[in-house]
Each structure stands twice: as structure tokens, then as C-alpha cells.
Design a protein around this motif. Structure first.
Motif, PDB file in Angstrom:
ATOM      1  N   ALA A  45       6.328   2.428   3.508  1.00  0.00           N
ATOM      2  CA  ALA A  45       6.276   1.810   2.181  1.00  0.00           C
ATOM      3  C   ALA A  45       7.663   1.386   1.700  1.00  0.00           C
ATOM      4  O   ALA A  45       7.808   0.374   1.010  1.00  0.00           O
ATOM      5  CB  ALA A  45       5.646   2.770   1.178  1.00  0.00           C
ATOM      6  N   LYS A  46       8.693   2.132   2.085  1.00  0.00           N
ATOM      7  CA  LYS A  46      10.062   1.799   1.673  1.00  0.00           C
ATOM      8  C   LYS A  46      10.555   0.502   2.312  1.00  0.00           C
ATOM      9  O   LYS A  46      11.421  -0.163   1.769  1.00  0.00           O
ATOM     10  CB  LYS A  46      11.014   2.936   2.014  1.00  0.00           C
ATOM     11  CG  LYS A  46      10.806   4.149   1.150  1.00  0.00           C
ATOM     12  CD  LYS A  46      11.747   5.259   1.530  1.00  0.00           C
ATOM     13  CE  LYS A  46      11.458   6.499   0.693  1.00  0.00           C
ATOM     14  NZ  LYS A  46      12.326   7.613   1.051  1.00  0.00           N
ATOM     15  N   THR A  47       9.976   0.127   3.445  1.00  0.00           N
ATOM     16  CA  THR A  47      10.413  -1.091   4.128  1.00  0.00           C
ATOM     17  C   THR A  47       9.658  -2.329   3.660  1.00  0.00           C
ATOM     18  O   THR A  47      10.112  -3.439   3.867  1.00  0.00           O
ATOM     19  CB  THR A  47      10.259  -0.962   5.665  1.00  0.00           C
ATOM     20  OG1 THR A  47       8.877  -0.861   5.988  1.00  0.00           O
ATOM     21  CG2 THR A  47      11.010   0.234   6.186  1.00  0.00           C
ATOM     22  N   LEU A  48       8.497  -2.141   3.036  1.00  0.00           N
ATOM     23  CA  LEU A  48       7.659  -3.256   2.584  1.00  0.00           C
ATOM     24  C   LEU A  48       7.916  -3.515   1.108  1.00  0.00           C
ATOM     25  O   LEU A  48       7.561  -2.708   0.267  1.00  0.00           O
ATOM     26  CB  LEU A  48       6.182  -2.934   2.792  1.00  0.00           C
ATOM     27  CG  LEU A  48       5.755  -2.600   4.216  1.00  0.00           C
ATOM     28  CD1 LEU A  48       4.313  -2.136   4.218  1.00  0.00           C
ATOM     29  CD2 LEU A  48       5.929  -3.799   5.108  1.00  0.00           C
ATOM     30  N   LYS A  49       8.510  -4.639   0.784  1.00  0.00           N
ATOM     31  CA  LYS A  49       8.840  -4.917  -0.612  1.00  0.00           C
ATOM     32  C   LYS A  49       8.110  -6.130  -1.171  1.00  0.00           C
ATOM     33  O   LYS A  49       7.762  -6.168  -2.332  1.00  0.00           O
ATOM     34  CB  LYS A  49      10.354  -5.139  -0.773  1.00  0.00           C
ATOM     35  CG  LYS A  49      11.186  -3.954  -0.350  1.00  0.00           C
ATOM     36  CD  LYS A  49      10.965  -2.785  -1.253  1.00  0.00           C
ATOM     37  CE  LYS A  49      11.840  -1.619  -0.819  1.00  0.00           C
ATOM     38  NZ  LYS A  49      11.450  -0.369  -1.374  1.00  0.00           N
ATOM     39  N   LYS A  50       7.902  -7.153  -0.352  1.00  0.00           N
ATOM     40  CA  LYS A  50       7.318  -8.398  -0.848  1.00  0.00           C
ATOM     41  C   LYS A  50       6.211  -8.889   0.068  1.00  0.00           C
ATOM     42  O   LYS A  50       6.119  -8.507   1.222  1.00  0.00           O
ATOM     43  CB  LYS A  50       8.392  -9.491  -0.925  1.00  0.00           C
ATOM     44  CG  LYS A  50       9.516  -9.199  -1.877  1.00  0.00           C
ATOM     45  CD  LYS A  50      10.498 -10.338  -1.883  1.00  0.00           C
ATOM     46  CE  LYS A  50      11.651 -10.053  -2.830  1.00  0.00           C
ATOM     47  NZ  LYS A  50      12.621 -11.131  -2.830  1.00  0.00           N
ATOM     48  N   GLY A  51       5.391  -9.753  -0.482  1.00  0.00           N
ATOM     49  CA  GLY A  51       4.438 -10.505   0.314  1.00  0.00           C
ATOM     50  C   GLY A  51       3.150  -9.803   0.680  1.00  0.00           C
ATOM     51  O   GLY A  51       2.798  -8.749   0.158  1.00  0.00           O
ATOM     52  N   ALA A  52       2.478 -10.438   1.610  1.00  0.00           N
ATOM     53  CA  ALA A  52       1.148 -10.006   2.015  1.00  0.00           C
ATOM     54  C   ALA A  52       1.149  -8.624   2.657  1.00  0.00           C
ATOM     55  O   ALA A  52       0.196  -7.861   2.492  1.00  0.00           O
ATOM     56  CB  ALA A  52       0.540 -11.024   2.978  1.00  0.00           C
ATOM     57  N   ALA A  53       2.215  -8.289   3.374  1.00  0.00           N
ATOM     58  CA  ALA A  53       2.271  -6.978   4.021  1.00  0.00           C
ATOM     59  C   ALA A  53       2.294  -5.858   2.985  1.00  0.00           C
ATOM     60  O   ALA A  53       1.606  -4.850   3.139  1.00  0.00           O
ATOM     61  CB  ALA A  53       3.493  -6.880   4.926  1.00  0.00           C
ATOM     62  N   ALA A  54       3.052  -6.030   1.912  1.00  0.00           N
ATOM     63  CA  ALA A  54       3.111  -5.027   0.851  1.00  0.00           C
ATOM     64  C   ALA A  54       1.766  -4.918   0.141  1.00  0.00           C
ATOM     65  O   ALA A  54       1.294  -3.817  -0.163  1.00  0.00           O
ATOM     66  CB  ALA A  54       4.215  -5.366  -0.147  1.00  0.00           C
ATOM     67  N   GLU A  55       1.141  -6.053  -0.131  1.00  0.00           N
ATOM     68  CA  GLU A  55      -0.185  -6.063  -0.769  1.00  0.00           C
ATOM     69  C   GLU A  55      -1.210  -5.350   0.117  1.00  0.00           C
ATOM     70  O   GLU A  55      -2.010  -4.556  -0.367  1.00  0.00           O
ATOM     71  CB  GLU A  55      -0.646  -7.502  -1.019  1.00  0.00           C
ATOM     72  CG  GLU A  55       0.152  -8.241  -2.047  1.00  0.00           C
ATOM     73  CD  GLU A  55      -0.352  -8.030  -3.467  1.00  0.00           C
ATOM     74  OE1 GLU A  55      -1.471  -7.514  -3.651  1.00  0.00           O
ATOM     75  OE2 GLU A  55       0.396  -8.381  -4.383  1.00  0.00           O
ATOM     76  N   ALA A  56      -1.181  -5.637   1.399  1.00  0.00           N
ATOM     77  CA  ALA A  56      -2.123  -5.023   2.338  1.00  0.00           C
ATOM     78  C   ALA A  56      -1.895  -3.518   2.439  1.00  0.00           C
ATOM     79  O   ALA A  56      -2.854  -2.745   2.546  1.00  0.00           O
ATOM     80  CB  ALA A  56      -1.995  -5.665   3.713  1.00  0.00           C
ATOM     81  N   PHE A  57      -0.641  -3.098   2.369  1.00  0.00           N
ATOM     82  CA  PHE A  57      -0.335  -1.677   2.449  1.00  0.00           C
ATOM     83  C   PHE A  57      -0.896  -0.939   1.233  1.00  0.00           C
ATOM     84  O   PHE A  57      -1.465   0.144   1.365  1.00  0.00           O
ATOM     85  CB  PHE A  57       1.170  -1.454   2.565  1.00  0.00           C
ATOM     86  CG  PHE A  57       1.523  -0.027   2.850  1.00  0.00           C
ATOM     87  CD1 PHE A  57       1.361   0.501   4.122  1.00  0.00           C
ATOM     88  CD2 PHE A  57       1.984   0.799   1.841  1.00  0.00           C
ATOM     89  CE1 PHE A  57       1.666   1.827   4.385  1.00  0.00           C
ATOM     90  CE2 PHE A  57       2.288   2.125   2.088  1.00  0.00           C
ATOM     91  CZ  PHE A  57       2.134   2.641   3.363  1.00  0.00           C
ATOM     92  N   VAL A  58      -0.758  -1.515   0.045  1.00  0.00           N
ATOM     93  CA  VAL A  58      -1.318  -0.900  -1.160  1.00  0.00           C
ATOM     94  C   VAL A  58      -2.848  -0.826  -1.036  1.00  0.00           C
ATOM     95  O   VAL A  58      -3.460   0.180  -1.392  1.00  0.00           O
ATOM     96  CB  VAL A  58      -0.892  -1.646  -2.442  1.00  0.00           C
ATOM     97  CG1 VAL A  58      -1.601  -1.081  -3.663  1.00  0.00           C
ATOM     98  CG2 VAL A  58       0.618  -1.562  -2.631  1.00  0.00           C
TER      99      VAL A  58
END
Length: 89
Positions: free
Chosen positions: A37-50
Motif C-alpha cells: 500500500a505504501k508503494t501505490l499512490k495514484k491511479g488504477a492500481a491504488a484504486e484496485a488495491f483499496v
């Protein structure tokens, strides 16, 4: 594009018996997921992680407090709320 708020709500305790003990009592993430989670800040990857964390919470149960805490933390930090949270109840 603004940063997406991490699913972490700042509780970070792993004190439950059994397999659930590997998951945080605040957000349901494992230690490894918290690192990701600390590495994902923006975009579709962060949305998908949430979205993944929300799905994980629904399977594990007992995380009804998370959404309100996530929204409050997002507002306090001035970060964008993940679309999957915004559209939920």
C-alpha cells in the motif's frame, strides 16, 4: 491526479488468535499488504488495491468502522477517496 488515500486507518495492531492474527484489526491488511500500500499512490492500481481490501474485509467480517475512519483520514490529509469507497453505502 491526486493521491488515493491508503486503506490504513492508523490502528496497526495484529493481536487476534488464529489466522486472523495476521490481519490488522483496523483495516484487515496483512503486514505484506501494508508494505504494498505504501508503494501505490495514484491511479488504477491504488484504486484496485483499496477494492481488494474492501473485499477482504467483507469476507473476514467485523470491519464496519473502517469506511468512516477511512473517509475521515482522507479528509484530514486532503487526499482523494477511492471510487469504490465513495460509491458505497
Amino acid at each position: 491526479m491526486a493521491k488515493v488515500q491508503s486503506p490504513c486507518i492508523g490502528v496497526c495492531k495484529f493481536r487476534r488468535p488464529g489466522p486472523a492474527g495476521t490481519h490488522c484489526i483496523g483495516c484487515s491488511m496483512t503486514r505484506e499488504q501494508k508494505k504494498i500500500a505504501k508503494t501505490l499512490k495514484k491511479g488504477a492500481a491504488a484504486e484496485a488495491f483499496v477494492a481488494l481490501v474492501i473485499a477482504q474485509q467483507s469476507v473476514m467480517g467485523g470491519y464496519r468502522h473502517w469506511r468512516a475512519a477511512y473517509l475521515k483520514r482522507s479528509l484530514k490529509k486532503g487526499r482523494r477517496v477511492a471510487e469504490v469507497v465513495r460509491g458505497a453505502g
